[in-house]
Design a protein around this motif. Structure first.
Motif, short mmCIF file in Angstrom:
data_model
loop_
_atom_site.label_atom_id
_atom_site.label_comp_id
_atom_site.label_asym_id
_atom_site.label_seq_id
_atom_site.Cartn_x
_atom_site.Cartn_y
_atom_site.Cartn_z
N LEU A 4 -13.64 -31.93 -46.97
CA LEU A 4 -14.38 -30.77 -46.49
C LEU A 4 -15.13 -30.09 -47.62
O LEU A 4 -16.30 -29.71 -47.48
N VAL A 5 -14.47 -29.96 -48.77
CA VAL A 5 -15.12 -29.33 -49.93
C VAL A 5 -16.30 -30.17 -50.40
O VAL A 5 -17.39 -29.65 -50.68
N LEU A 6 -16.10 -31.49 -50.48
CA LEU A 6 -17.16 -32.37 -50.94
C LEU A 6 -18.36 -32.35 -50.00
O LEU A 6 -19.51 -32.31 -50.44
N VAL A 7 -18.10 -32.37 -48.70
CA VAL A 7 -19.19 -32.40 -47.72
C VAL A 7 -19.92 -31.06 -47.68
O VAL A 7 -21.15 -31.01 -47.56
N PRO A 10 -23.43 -28.10 -51.26
CA PRO A 10 -24.84 -28.43 -51.02
C PRO A 10 -25.31 -29.62 -51.84
O PRO A 10 -25.09 -29.68 -53.05
N GLY A 11 -25.94 -30.55 -51.17
CA GLY A 11 -26.51 -31.73 -51.81
C GLY A 11 -27.75 -32.15 -51.04
O GLY A 11 -28.32 -31.36 -50.28
N THR A 12 -28.15 -33.40 -51.22
CA THR A 12 -29.37 -33.88 -50.59
C THR A 12 -29.32 -33.74 -49.06
O THR A 12 -30.26 -33.24 -48.45
N GLY A 13 -28.23 -34.19 -48.45
CA GLY A 13 -28.13 -34.13 -46.99
C GLY A 13 -28.12 -32.71 -46.46
O GLY A 13 -28.76 -32.43 -45.43
N VAL A 14 -27.42 -31.83 -47.14
CA VAL A 14 -27.37 -30.43 -46.71
C VAL A 14 -28.76 -29.79 -46.80
O VAL A 14 -29.21 -29.09 -45.89
N VAL A 15 -29.45 -30.03 -47.90
CA VAL A 15 -30.80 -29.46 -48.07
C VAL A 15 -31.74 -29.98 -46.99
O VAL A 15 -32.51 -29.21 -46.39
N TYR A 16 -31.66 -31.27 -46.71
CA TYR A 16 -32.54 -31.86 -45.69
C TYR A 16 -32.25 -31.27 -44.31
O TYR A 16 -33.16 -30.96 -43.54
N PHE A 157 -14.13 -38.94 -42.89
CA PHE A 157 -15.17 -38.40 -43.76
C PHE A 157 -16.50 -38.30 -43.02
O PHE A 157 -17.22 -37.30 -43.11
N THR A 158 -16.83 -39.34 -42.26
CA THR A 158 -18.09 -39.37 -41.52
C THR A 158 -18.11 -38.28 -40.44
O THR A 158 -19.12 -37.59 -40.25
N ALA A 159 -16.99 -38.11 -39.72
CA ALA A 159 -16.92 -37.09 -38.68
C ALA A 159 -17.05 -35.69 -39.26
O ALA A 159 -17.76 -34.83 -38.72
N VAL A 160 -16.37 -35.45 -40.39
CA VAL A 160 -16.47 -34.14 -41.04
C VAL A 160 -17.90 -33.88 -41.50
O VAL A 160 -18.42 -32.77 -41.37
N THR A 161 -18.55 -34.92 -42.01
CA THR A 161 -19.94 -34.79 -42.45
C THR A 161 -20.83 -34.36 -41.30
O THR A 161 -21.66 -33.45 -41.44
N LEU A 162 -20.69 -35.00 -40.16
CA LEU A 162 -21.52 -34.68 -39.00
C LEU A 162 -21.31 -33.23 -38.56
O LEU A 162 -22.27 -32.50 -38.31
N VAL A 163 -20.06 -32.80 -38.48
CA VAL A 163 -19.75 -31.43 -38.03
C VAL A 163 -20.31 -30.40 -39.01
O VAL A 163 -20.96 -29.42 -38.62
#
Length: 211
Positions: A4-7, A10-16, A157-163
């Motif tokens: 959760l912390v890693l996702v 803010p990084g490339t995906g978050v900015v986009y 990890f993928t599910a957390v990323t999507l949410v």
């Protein structure tokens, strides 16, 4: 919790995703979040099959992946910077520009474009390769069933990323009415996002420099 912390960092995906939600609304924000999540899948497959570790040991392959990601970030920066911001107003209310009645339909990006940009951004993200090679395997003991456990953890990890990405994108849409009323502010926001893409690309460049 670590995922959760890693996702959420803010990084490339978050900015986009923030950019998509702020400029184009809820539908595009959710599409962008889904596209960035889809970009994780190839890294996941490479990790399970062992290709990610092979890529990491090959300095040339890893460098090519990184430079390709840098080039795509700069490409998005140019596109975002060139958007003056008043298009956001016309897309929200086409009546404000009667001379260009088709502006609203041409301003919003197509589904294919949103999916392409989001997938490619994370596909060319070397940080994800490092995550699936150096971090995730620590939670997978060697032996029978290791691939299945790796797949399970990667799916989490993928599910957390999507949410999380959807949450970022939908939160950004709350500020969209402000930008619609103030096109100059929208133009400045575009430049902030463009500069952020450049900063992320610059950080990747510095990592490639010797020493």
């Amino acid at each position: 919790m670590t995922t959760l912390v890693l996702v959420a960092t803010p990084g490339t995906g978050v900015v986009y995703t923030l950019d998509a939600g702020l400029r184009h609304g809820r539908r595009t924000a959710v599409l962008a979040a889904g596209a960035c999540t889809l970009g994780i899948v190839p890294h996941l497959v490479c990790s399970i099959t062992g290709l990610a570790a092979l890529l990491r040991t090959s300095s040339l392959a890893y460098a090519l992946l990184t430079w390709a990601g840098i080039a795509y970030l700069l490409h998005l920066a140019v596109l975002t910077w060139s958007d003056p911001g008043d298009r956001l107003v016309r897309a929200a209310d086409p009546r404000r520009d009667a001379t260009t009645p088709s502006t609203a339909s041409t301003t919003a990006p197509t589904t294919a474009r949103v999916l392409r940009d989001g997938v490619v951004l994370n596909l060319l993200n070397p940080k994800l390769t490092l995550f699936f090679v150096a971090f995730l395997p620590q939670f997978v003991p060697p032996g029978p069933g290791s691939a299945r456990r790796m797949a399970l953890l990667a799916a989490v990890f993928t599910a957390v990323t999507l949410v999380v990405f959807c949450a970022y994108g939908l939160a950004a849409t709350a500020l969209r009415p402000v930008l619609v009323r103030r096109p100059r502010l929208a133009g400045r926001a575009n430049r902030v996002f463009a500069a952020t893409y450049v900063l992320i690309a610059g950080a990747l460049v510095l990592e490639q420099l010797p020493g």
